[in-house]
Scaffold this motif. Structure first.
Motif, PDB file in Angstrom:
ATOM      1  N   ARG A  64      -6.248  -2.328   3.851  1.00 50.21           N
ATOM      2  CA  ARG A  64      -7.454  -2.959   4.261  1.00 50.21           C
ATOM      3  C   ARG A  64      -8.062  -3.960   3.143  1.00 50.21           C
ATOM      4  O   ARG A  64      -9.017  -4.660   3.533  1.00 50.21           O
ATOM      5  CB  ARG A  64      -8.627  -1.917   4.310  1.00 50.21           C
ATOM      6  CG  ARG A  64      -8.474  -0.833   5.633  1.00 50.21           C
ATOM      7  CD  ARG A  64      -9.250   0.326   5.714  1.00 50.21           C
ATOM      8  NE  ARG A  64     -10.689  -0.237   6.038  1.00 50.21           N
ATOM      9  CZ  ARG A  64     -11.897   0.358   6.043  1.00 50.21           C
ATOM     10  NH1 ARG A  64     -11.763   1.842   5.685  1.00 50.21           N
ATOM     11  NH2 ARG A  64     -13.092  -0.018   6.322  1.00 50.21           N
ATOM     12  N   ARG A  95       0.982   3.877  -3.024  1.00 44.89           N
ATOM     13  CA  ARG A  95       0.549   5.346  -2.938  1.00 44.89           C
ATOM     14  C   ARG A  95       1.673   6.242  -3.185  1.00 44.89           C
ATOM     15  O   ARG A  95       1.619   7.316  -4.089  1.00 44.89           O
ATOM     16  CB  ARG A  95       0.348   5.784  -1.374  1.00 44.89           C
ATOM     17  CG  ARG A  95      -0.015   7.138  -1.069  1.00 44.89           C
ATOM     18  CD  ARG A  95      -0.256   7.557   0.556  1.00 44.89           C
ATOM     19  NE  ARG A  95      -1.145   6.550   1.036  1.00 44.89           N
ATOM     20  CZ  ARG A  95      -0.863   5.812   2.006  1.00 44.89           C
ATOM     21  NH1 ARG A  95       0.541   5.125   2.397  1.00 44.89           N
ATOM     22  NH2 ARG A  95      -1.695   4.996   2.440  1.00 44.89           N
ATOM     23  N   GLU A 132      -4.158   0.915  -0.574  1.00 40.78           N
ATOM     24  CA  GLU A 132      -3.092   1.619   0.085  1.00 40.78           C
ATOM     25  C   GLU A 132      -3.221   1.901   1.513  1.00 40.78           C
ATOM     26  O   GLU A 132      -2.129   1.882   2.070  1.00 40.78           O
ATOM     27  CB  GLU A 132      -3.356   3.136  -0.458  1.00 40.78           C
ATOM     28  CG  GLU A 132      -3.269   3.256  -2.056  1.00 40.78           C
ATOM     29  CD  GLU A 132      -3.270   4.563  -2.365  1.00 40.78           C
ATOM     30  OE1 GLU A 132      -3.088   5.120  -3.695  1.00 40.78           O
ATOM     31  OE2 GLU A 132      -3.504   5.394  -1.638  1.00 40.78           O
ATOM     32  N   THR A 133      -4.278   1.628   2.202  1.00 39.05           N
ATOM     33  CA  THR A 133      -4.185   1.598   3.606  1.00 39.05           C
ATOM     34  C   THR A 133      -4.059   0.146   4.267  1.00 39.05           C
ATOM     35  O   THR A 133      -3.872  -0.221   5.595  1.00 39.05           O
ATOM     36  CB  THR A 133      -5.651   2.093   4.156  1.00 39.05           C
ATOM     37  OG1 THR A 133      -6.747   1.546   3.737  1.00 39.05           O
ATOM     38  CG2 THR A 133      -5.702   3.692   3.879  1.00 39.05           C
ATOM     39  N   GLN A 183      -6.590   8.876  -6.752  1.00 39.83           N
ATOM     40  CA  GLN A 183      -7.293   7.530  -6.545  1.00 39.83           C
ATOM     41  C   GLN A 183      -8.363   7.402  -7.372  1.00 39.83           C
ATOM     42  O   GLN A 183      -8.633   6.273  -7.901  1.00 39.83           O
ATOM     43  CB  GLN A 183      -7.590   7.282  -4.952  1.00 39.83           C
ATOM     44  CG  GLN A 183      -6.350   7.280  -3.893  1.00 39.83           C
ATOM     45  CD  GLN A 183      -6.961   7.090  -2.616  1.00 39.83           C
ATOM     46  OE1 GLN A 183      -8.195   7.461  -2.316  1.00 39.83           O
ATOM     47  NE2 GLN A 183      -6.234   6.602  -1.748  1.00 39.83           N
ATOM     48  N   GLY A 197       0.713  -1.018   0.026  1.00 41.81           N
ATOM     49  CA  GLY A 197       0.034  -0.007  -0.010  1.00 41.81           C
ATOM     50  C   GLY A 197       0.872   1.419   0.028  1.00 41.81           C
ATOM     51  O   GLY A 197       0.361   2.189  -0.686  1.00 41.81           O
ATOM     52  N   GLU A 198       1.911   1.189   0.599  1.00 42.45           N
ATOM     53  CA  GLU A 198       2.884   2.502   0.681  1.00 42.45           C
ATOM     54  C   GLU A 198       3.507   2.665  -0.432  1.00 42.45           C
ATOM     55  O   GLU A 198       3.569   3.642  -1.047  1.00 42.45           O
ATOM     56  CB  GLU A 198       3.846   2.206   2.018  1.00 42.45           C
ATOM     57  CG  GLU A 198       3.177   2.322   3.183  1.00 42.45           C
ATOM     58  CD  GLU A 198       4.282   1.853   4.374  1.00 42.45           C
ATOM     59  OE1 GLU A 198       4.117   2.471   5.524  1.00 42.45           O
ATOM     60  OE2 GLU A 198       4.925   1.033   4.183  1.00 42.45           O
ATOM     61  N   SER A 258      -8.082   3.027  -2.214  1.00 41.27           N
ATOM     62  CA  SER A 258      -7.914   3.678  -0.932  1.00 41.27           C
ATOM     63  C   SER A 258      -7.859   2.476  -0.050  1.00 41.27           C
ATOM     64  O   SER A 258      -6.731   2.396   0.746  1.00 41.27           O
ATOM     65  CB  SER A 258      -8.892   4.374  -0.668  1.00 41.27           C
ATOM     66  OG  SER A 258      -8.789   4.931   0.734  1.00 41.27           O
ATOM     67  N   PHE A 259      -8.642   1.335  -0.257  1.00 42.40           N
ATOM     68  CA  PHE A 259      -8.420   0.267   0.659  1.00 42.40           C
ATOM     69  C   PHE A 259      -6.886  -0.636   0.415  1.00 42.40           C
ATOM     70  O   PHE A 259      -6.333  -1.260   1.416  1.00 42.40           O
ATOM     71  CB  PHE A 259      -9.707  -0.743   0.619  1.00 42.40           C
ATOM     72  CG  PHE A 259     -10.926  -0.355   1.264  1.00 42.40           C
ATOM     73  CD1 PHE A 259     -10.923   0.874   1.838  1.00 42.40           C
ATOM     74  CD2 PHE A 259     -11.840  -1.024   1.291  1.00 42.40           C
ATOM     75  CE1 PHE A 259     -11.918   1.247   2.504  1.00 42.40           C
ATOM     76  CE2 PHE A 259     -12.929  -0.902   1.916  1.00 42.40           C
ATOM     77  CZ  PHE A 259     -13.077   0.337   2.602  1.00 42.40           C
TER      78      PHE A 259
END
Length: 266
Positions: free
Chosen positions: A47, A16, A44-45, A26, A12-13, A41-42
Motif C-alpha cells: 500500500r 516481511r 509489506e502489503t 513491525q 513487501g514480501e 505494514s503498508f
C-alpha cells in the motif's frame, strides 16, 4: 510444453520475510527506522512504496546481507547499490594482498579463505594436509571446505571426535542458512547430514569437561593425533558483495605436541 513463469517476490514480501527471519515486530522495526508500525505494514502489503533511502535503512536495521539488499532494492524499483567483483579483478588487489599476507603469516599452521557457501577461495601451503588422500572428485572446483571436513572419504574419516565436530558444524551451518536466507547452505546442510559412517555412533559425543574451552578437531595423522581449534575472521565495513561474503578460517594447535608437529611438517 511451455515454460512456467516464476513470480518474483515483491519488496513487501521480501521485507516481511527478513523481518520475520530476524524475529522483529513491525513496531520494533518502525522504532529503529524512525517510522510508524503502520507505515511498515503498508510497505509489506504494497500500500506504500519505499524510497531508496528507506530500503537502505530498513535493510541495515535488519542486518540483511549485501547480496539480498541489492535484491530488495531491485524489487522496490531501484538499481543495486553494492557492487560484486571477482576476487581476481584488478580493483580487488588490496583485498588479495591482505588475504595473502594473512595466509602466509599464519604458517606453519593451516588457514583457508572461503566464500558464503564455504567454497575454497584461497589457502596457505599448510592447508594441504586437509587434502591428502582425498578422492579427486572432492577436489574438483568448487572445493567445499565443509564437505571436505565431514565427508567419510575425506576428513570425516580421520576425525577421532567426529560425533561432536559433526554436531557442531551442522548446528552452525543450519543457523547460518536461517540467518542468511541462502538456499545453498540449506542444501549443503542436508547433504552433510545424510553422510553415513559405518561403525561410528553419531549419538556419542564427548561431554565438555572442566578443562575444555573450545571444540577441537582431533585428527588422526599416521601414529599421531593432531588437535586443533579454529577462528573465523571477516572484513570490517565491506561495501562489496564478494568481500562481505569472504571469511578466513585459521587453524591453531590445541597443544604443544600438535604445534611441534605442524612446525616440523612446515
Amino acid at each position: 510444453m511451455g515454460q512456467v513463469a516464476v513470480r518474483e517476490e515483491s519488496f513487501g514480501e521480501l521485507l516481511r520475510s527478513w523481518r520475520q527471519r530476524r524475529r522483529v515486530s513491525q513496531l520494533d522495526l518502525g522504532i529503529e527506522a524512525e517510522v510508524s508500525a503502520r507505515h511498515i505494514s503498508f510497505l509489506e502489503t504494497g500500500r506504500a512504496r519505499p524510497s531508496r533511502e528507506m530500503v537502505l535503512k530498513l535493510t541495515e536495521e535488519l542486518g540483511v546481507p549485501l547480496r539480498h539488499r541489492n535484491r530488495l532494492l531491485m524489487a522496490a524499483g531501484f538499481a543495486p547499490v553494492y557492487p560484486e567483483r571477482e576476487v581476481r579483478a584488478p580493483e580487488m588487489r588490496v583485498v588479495r594482498e591482505a588475504l595473502d599476507k594473512i595466509l602466509a603469516g599464519h604458517e606453519p599452521y593451516p588457514a583457508v579463505v572461503v566464500d558464503a557457501a564455504w567454497n575454497l577461495v584461497a589457502a596457505n601451503a599448510a592447508a594441504a594436509m586437509f587434502m591428502e588422500g582425498v578422492p579427486v572428485e572432492l577436489l574438483r572446483e568448487p572445493i567445499n571446505v565443509l564437505r571436505l571436513s565431514l565427508h567419510p572419504d575425506a576428513m570425516g574419516g580421520r576425525l577421532l571426535n567426529l560425533a561432536e565436530v559433526r554436531a557442531h558444524l551442522l548446528y552452525q551451518l543450519r543457523r547460518q542458512a536461517e540467518a542468511s536466507g541462502d538456499g545453498r547452505l540449506a542444501e549443503l546442510h542436508d547433504e552433510l547430514a545424510a553422510y553415513t559412517y559405518p561403525g561410528v555412533d553419531l549419538n556419542v559425543a564427548h561431554a565438555p569437561g572442566p578443562a575444555d574451552i573450545l571444540v577441537s578437531l582431533r585428527i588422526a595423522a599416521g601414529d599421531r593425533v593432531l588437535s586443533m581449534f579454529t577462528t573465523i575472521a571477516t572484513f570490517g565495513t565491506p561495501v562489496d558483495v564478494t568481500v562481505s561474503e569472504l571469511a578466513i578460517e585459521a587453524f591453531w594447535p590445541s597443544d604443544e605436541e600438535t604445534a611441534a608437529a605442524l612446525r616440523h611438517s612446515g
